[in-house]
Design a protein around this motif. Sequence first.
Motif, mmCIF file in Angstrom:
data_model
loop_
_atom_site.group_PDB
_atom_site.id
_atom_site.type_symbol
_atom_site.label_atom_id
_atom_site.label_comp_id
_atom_site.label_asym_id
_atom_site.label_seq_id
_atom_site.Cartn_x
_atom_site.Cartn_y
_atom_site.Cartn_z
ATOM 1 N N ASN A 1 -23.142 -36.907 15.879
ATOM 2 C CA ASN A 1 -22.986 -35.458 15.728
ATOM 3 C C ASN A 1 -21.632 -34.995 16.256
ATOM 4 O OD1 ASN A 1 -25.501 -35.185 14.559
ATOM 5 N ND2 ASN A 1 -26.541 -34.718 16.498
ATOM 6 N N ARG A 2 -21.222 -35.569 17.386
ATOM 7 C CA ARG A 2 -19.924 -35.198 17.949
ATOM 8 C C ARG A 2 -18.798 -35.620 17.016
ATOM 9 N NH1 ARG A 2 -20.379 -37.740 22.363
ATOM 10 N NH2 ARG A 2 -18.990 -39.507 22.067
ATOM 11 N N SER B 1 -19.026 -36.111 13.759
ATOM 12 C CA SER B 1 -19.099 -35.288 12.550
ATOM 13 C C SER B 1 -18.457 -33.925 12.775
ATOM 14 C CB SER B 1 -20.560 -35.126 12.126
ATOM 15 O OG SER B 1 -20.674 -34.286 11.006
ATOM 16 N N THR B 2 -18.688 -33.350 13.943
ATOM 17 C CA THR B 2 -18.085 -32.049 14.264
ATOM 18 C C THR B 2 -16.571 -32.147 14.309
ATOM 19 O OG1 THR B 2 -20.039 -31.402 15.535
ATOM 20 C CG2 THR B 2 -17.994 -30.209 15.973
ATOM 21 N N MET B 3 -16.054 -33.203 14.920
ATOM 22 C CA MET B 3 -14.609 -33.398 14.996
ATOM 23 C C MET B 3 -14.003 -33.543 13.605
ATOM 24 S SD MET B 3 -14.465 -36.072 18.192
ATOM 25 C CE MET B 3 -12.775 -36.500 17.832
ATOM 26 N N LYS C 1 -15.045 -32.303 10.851
ATOM 27 C CA LYS C 1 -15.082 -31.032 10.126
ATOM 28 C C LYS C 1 -14.039 -30.051 10.642
ATOM 29 C CE LYS C 1 -20.027 -31.304 9.052
ATOM 30 N NZ LYS C 1 -21.365 -30.712 9.315
ATOM 31 N N GLU C 2 -13.690 -30.177 11.917
ATOM 32 C CA GLU C 2 -12.838 -29.168 12.546
ATOM 33 C C GLU C 2 -11.346 -29.413 12.386
ATOM 34 O OE1 GLU C 2 -14.097 -29.055 16.571
ATOM 35 O OE2 GLU C 2 -15.843 -27.764 16.171
#
Length: 283
Positions: free
Chosen positions: A194-195, A197-199, A201-202
């Motif tokens: 999840n971490r 994936s967030t990176m 996307k950002e």
Amino acid sequence: VLHARKCILDGIVSAAQNRSVPPLNYPRVYDLCREFPECEFVLNGGIHGLAAARAIAWGDGGDGGGECHGVPCDVCAAPNGSCYAPPSPSAPQNLCGVMLGRAAMEDPSMFWDVDRYFYGEPSNPCRNRREVLFRFCEWLERAYPRRCCDNNDQATHIFPPPDIVHLQRHCKVCYEMHEKGDKFVVAEEDVWKNRLSTMMKEGSPPRQKITARIIGRCLKPVSTILYGMPKNKLFKRTLDSYCQNAWIRNCGPGFILRKAMEIVPDSIWDEDFTKTEELAENP
């Protein structure tokens, strides 16, 4: 290094067929050893395991008589008339060794037993695949350290890598490896994914400081370490996926391998290797 199989170059057979259609002719290699005693030879071709390798390198210990081998060989009864008989009773003194190519690539874990079975040592350094890979990870982390937290712009594309000084203990991707001293600490897989994936996307991936070539070359030798075992394909796919992920690559091949290992149950990594004598080997 002398290959015991002819190579047909007139286009009649393909490259793959050249590895199976022309017959293996081990007796010819032994004859060349005796004809040229001043030369050192290493036999290559068709050796699929340590049992065959030891018999060829040291000899079969027989009486040296009886069966008559040649090509085509009725005794070996192998495809295309191949003859893969080991020297009997002992190998020529200038037959210095054997070479395993595709067998090593397909099933590297067979070499766990080399020290004991082939060289006669009392024991082997590792008992299972986890011990092998953890030692390999430690070597990778020394030879090709992570590049995610340094200010050196020179990329790691050869060995040895450039001298680097880490500006911090970890990055957001590999922090669980370093948050408690130097001991590897596994984060929850879902939390890590999840971490990551967030990176992704950002923002954009970081500048690549460890080349894909280095990562691939480091991890290819162990990509098939689960050959013939459950989760073999899953582990290989996961390892390949992480190798291609630009967000992970700078954390180094050691980190990538440790993360890929998490996808496989502990019971598989901790299963003891099988001794070579207990394996059913076919040439």
